[in-house]
Write an enzyme that holds these catalytic residues in place. Sequence first.
Site, PDB file in Angstrom:
ATOM      1  N   ASP A  10       7.501   3.599   3.060  1.00 51.70           N
ATOM      2  CA  ASP A  10       8.341   2.425   3.350  1.00 51.70           C
ATOM      3  C   ASP A  10       7.997   1.263   2.411  1.00 51.70           C
ATOM      4  O   ASP A  10       8.869   0.466   2.060  1.00 51.70           O
ATOM      5  CB  ASP A  10       8.263   2.008   4.826  1.00 51.70           C
ATOM      6  N   ASP A  11       6.751   1.189   1.934  1.00 55.37           N
ATOM      7  CA  ASP A  11       6.419   0.208   0.889  1.00 55.37           C
ATOM      8  C   ASP A  11       7.252   0.506  -0.367  1.00 55.37           C
ATOM      9  O   ASP A  11       7.694  -0.415  -1.057  1.00 55.37           O
ATOM     10  CB  ASP A  11       4.937   0.300   0.493  1.00 55.37           C
ATOM     11  N   HIS A  42       9.687   0.480   7.973  1.00 54.76           N
ATOM     12  CA  HIS A  42       9.198  -0.856   8.312  1.00 54.76           C
ATOM     13  C   HIS A  42       9.272  -1.879   7.172  1.00 54.76           C
ATOM     14  O   HIS A  42       9.774  -2.994   7.344  1.00 54.76           O
ATOM     15  CB  HIS A  42       7.720  -0.766   8.750  1.00 54.76           C
ATOM     16  N   ASP A  43       8.672  -1.531   6.036  1.00 51.80           N
ATOM     17  CA  ASP A  43       8.334  -2.573   5.050  1.00 51.80           C
ATOM     18  C   ASP A  43       9.518  -3.285   4.391  1.00 51.80           C
ATOM     19  O   ASP A  43       9.431  -4.498   4.145  1.00 51.80           O
ATOM     20  CB  ASP A  43       7.392  -1.995   3.991  1.00 51.80           C
ATOM     21  N   ASP A  87       0.844  -1.199   0.000  1.00 50.76           N
ATOM     22  CA  ASP A  87       0.000   0.000   0.000  1.00 50.76           C
ATOM     23  C   ASP A  87       0.885   1.258   0.000  1.00 50.76           C
ATOM     24  O   ASP A  87       0.863   2.023   0.949  1.00 50.76           O
ATOM     25  CB  ASP A  87      -0.958  -0.006   1.220  1.00 50.76           C
ATOM     26  N   ASN A 141      -2.479   2.658   3.609  1.00 55.89           N
ATOM     27  CA  ASN A 141      -1.911   3.975   3.920  1.00 55.89           C
ATOM     28  C   ASN A 141      -2.720   5.099   3.277  1.00 55.89           C
ATOM     29  O   ASN A 141      -2.833   6.197   3.827  1.00 55.89           O
ATOM     30  CB  ASN A 141      -0.463   4.055   3.420  1.00 55.89           C
ATOM     31  N   THR A 176       2.901  -6.090   2.849  1.00 55.40           N
ATOM     32  CA  THR A 176       3.412  -4.966   3.649  1.00 55.40           C
ATOM     33  C   THR A 176       2.308  -3.939   3.896  1.00 55.40           C
ATOM     34  O   THR A 176       2.594  -2.772   4.179  1.00 55.40           O
ATOM     35  CB  THR A 176       4.621  -4.297   2.963  1.00 55.40           C
ATOM     36  N   ASN A 192       1.721   0.761  17.432  1.00 56.90           N
ATOM     37  CA  ASN A 192       1.954   2.154  17.037  1.00 56.90           C
ATOM     38  C   ASN A 192       0.623   2.903  16.859  1.00 56.90           C
ATOM     39  O   ASN A 192       0.496   4.041  17.271  1.00 56.90           O
ATOM     40  CB  ASN A 192       2.888   2.267  15.813  1.00 56.90           C
ATOM     41  N   GLU A 197      -0.501  -2.589  15.830  1.00 56.61           N
ATOM     42  CA  GLU A 197       0.260  -1.988  14.724  1.00 56.61           C
ATOM     43  C   GLU A 197      -0.730  -1.672  13.595  1.00 56.61           C
ATOM     44  O   GLU A 197      -1.732  -2.375  13.419  1.00 56.61           O
ATOM     45  CB  GLU A 197       1.339  -3.005  14.297  1.00 56.61           C
ATOM     46  N   PHE A 198      -0.414  -0.656  12.780  1.00 61.36           N
ATOM     47  CA  PHE A 198      -1.353  -0.149  11.772  1.00 61.36           C
ATOM     48  C   PHE A 198      -1.905  -1.231  10.836  1.00 61.36           C
ATOM     49  O   PHE A 198      -3.136  -1.355  10.669  1.00 61.36           O
ATOM     50  CB  PHE A 198      -0.669   0.960  10.942  1.00 61.36           C
ATOM     51  N   ASN A 199      -1.025  -2.019  10.198  1.00 63.70           N
ATOM     52  CA  ASN A 199      -1.511  -2.980   9.186  1.00 63.70           C
ATOM     53  C   ASN A 199      -2.503  -3.976   9.779  1.00 63.70           C
ATOM     54  O   ASN A 199      -3.434  -4.421   9.098  1.00 63.70           O
ATOM     55  CB  ASN A 199      -0.341  -3.757   8.560  1.00 63.70           C
TER      56      ASN A 199
HETATM   57  C1  BDR Z   1       3.099  -0.093   8.633  1.00 61.75           C
HETATM   58  O1  BDR Z   1       2.035   0.830   8.490  1.00 61.75           O
HETATM   59  C2  BDR Z   1       2.178   1.598   7.331  1.00 61.75           C
HETATM   60  O2  BDR Z   1       1.926   2.931   7.578  1.00 61.75           O
HETATM   61  C3  BDR Z   1       3.570   1.346   6.819  1.00 61.75           C
HETATM   62  O3  BDR Z   1       3.606   1.391   5.405  1.00 61.75           O
HETATM   63  C4  BDR Z   1       3.921  -0.012   7.356  1.00 61.75           C
HETATM   64  O4  BDR Z   1       3.503  -1.025   6.472  1.00 61.75           O
HETATM   65  C5  BDR Z   1       3.870   0.229   9.897  1.00 61.75           C
HETATM   66  O5  BDR Z   1       3.024   0.155  11.011  1.00 61.75           O
HETATM   67 CA    CA Z   2       2.868  -0.561   4.188  1.00 58.23          CA
END
Ligand code: BDR
Ligand code: CA
Length: 308
Positions: A12-13, A237-238, A8, A37, A122, A156, A162-164
């Site tokens: 970082d992707d 991260h990714d 997405d 994202n 990711t 986070n 975590e977001f994903n």
């Molecule tokens: C993940 O969330 C997204 O914002 C980033 O691309 C990463 O995959 C980190 O928590």
């Molecule tokens: Ca991502």
Amino acid sequence: MNIILDCDPGHDDAVAMLLAAGHPDIEIAAITTVGGNQTLEKVTRNALGIATLANITAPIAAGCDRPLVRDLLTSAEIHGESGLDGVTLPPPAMDLDPRHGVDLMIDTIMESEPGTITLVPTGPLTNVAMALRKEPEIASRVAGVTFMGGGVGVGNYSPVAEFNILVDPEAAAAVVSAPWPVTMVGLDVTHEAQATPDVIDRFRSLGTPVGQFVVDLMAFFTESNESEQAFASPPVHDPVAVAQVIDPSLMSYLASPIVVETSGAHTTGMTIVDRRPWMSYDSRSRAALTLDVERFWDLVISSIGRLR
Ligand code: BDR
Ligand code: CA
């Protein structure tokens, strides 16, 4: 190594795509996009732009535009309104694959030799969960799934999520419980993968347009991570998930069942891993715990340095 990158983009992707494109041992079999994202439309446009920049010729298809049962939560505060604020993308040099991303994922896996494809998500796990539902056989056909997401007691987007995973916990729950080898590359390791000023200087020193593109990406990402999450240097991260596939020895792991909380009042999106020292599991899932940060950046920078 053949991978399907399900992403997405996302700053970082984008680095994950560039790492995969630049490493000589990685063959990108397909790229699929998922709402995360930013909206599906925006992250798909970003994926096409990055693929053009990196001369990626793999098929790219747009997948699910929203989680299985929830509304889409995006991350404009970290990635901007475009999903990739801070850079200008080249106009796409290729068309999207006409298939739905979930079908491209299934077709790519089912048409490849068993055990040759590693799935590398990711973003939110919506496409992967949909693919599993539509063609359960993929579980026995892939080499494994290495996803960026979750954490062992660290979050986070909430204290524990975590977001994903938080975006689509039902999808994540389906993915970690399916009968395939799963490696969770979570915040425990990705918070170590920070783009410090030294790291950014090394990208600048590559002296290539792609190296400069990463410098520009990191300028925006540094600011947004500083203001939103108080990181002096942003965790990237990714690409850690892609690096795990290239060189598993970059990390240490804990073998454990992984479950995802989908209904907790305070814990929805939490990934639960068993760290009790007296428990030992011969588990097909594992969580990455520590990262060799220096070797990680050496790998990323040398791979991206190959892109012209
Ligand atoms: C993940 O969330 C997204 O914002 C980033 O691309 C990463 O995959 C980190 O928590
Ligand atoms: Ca991502």
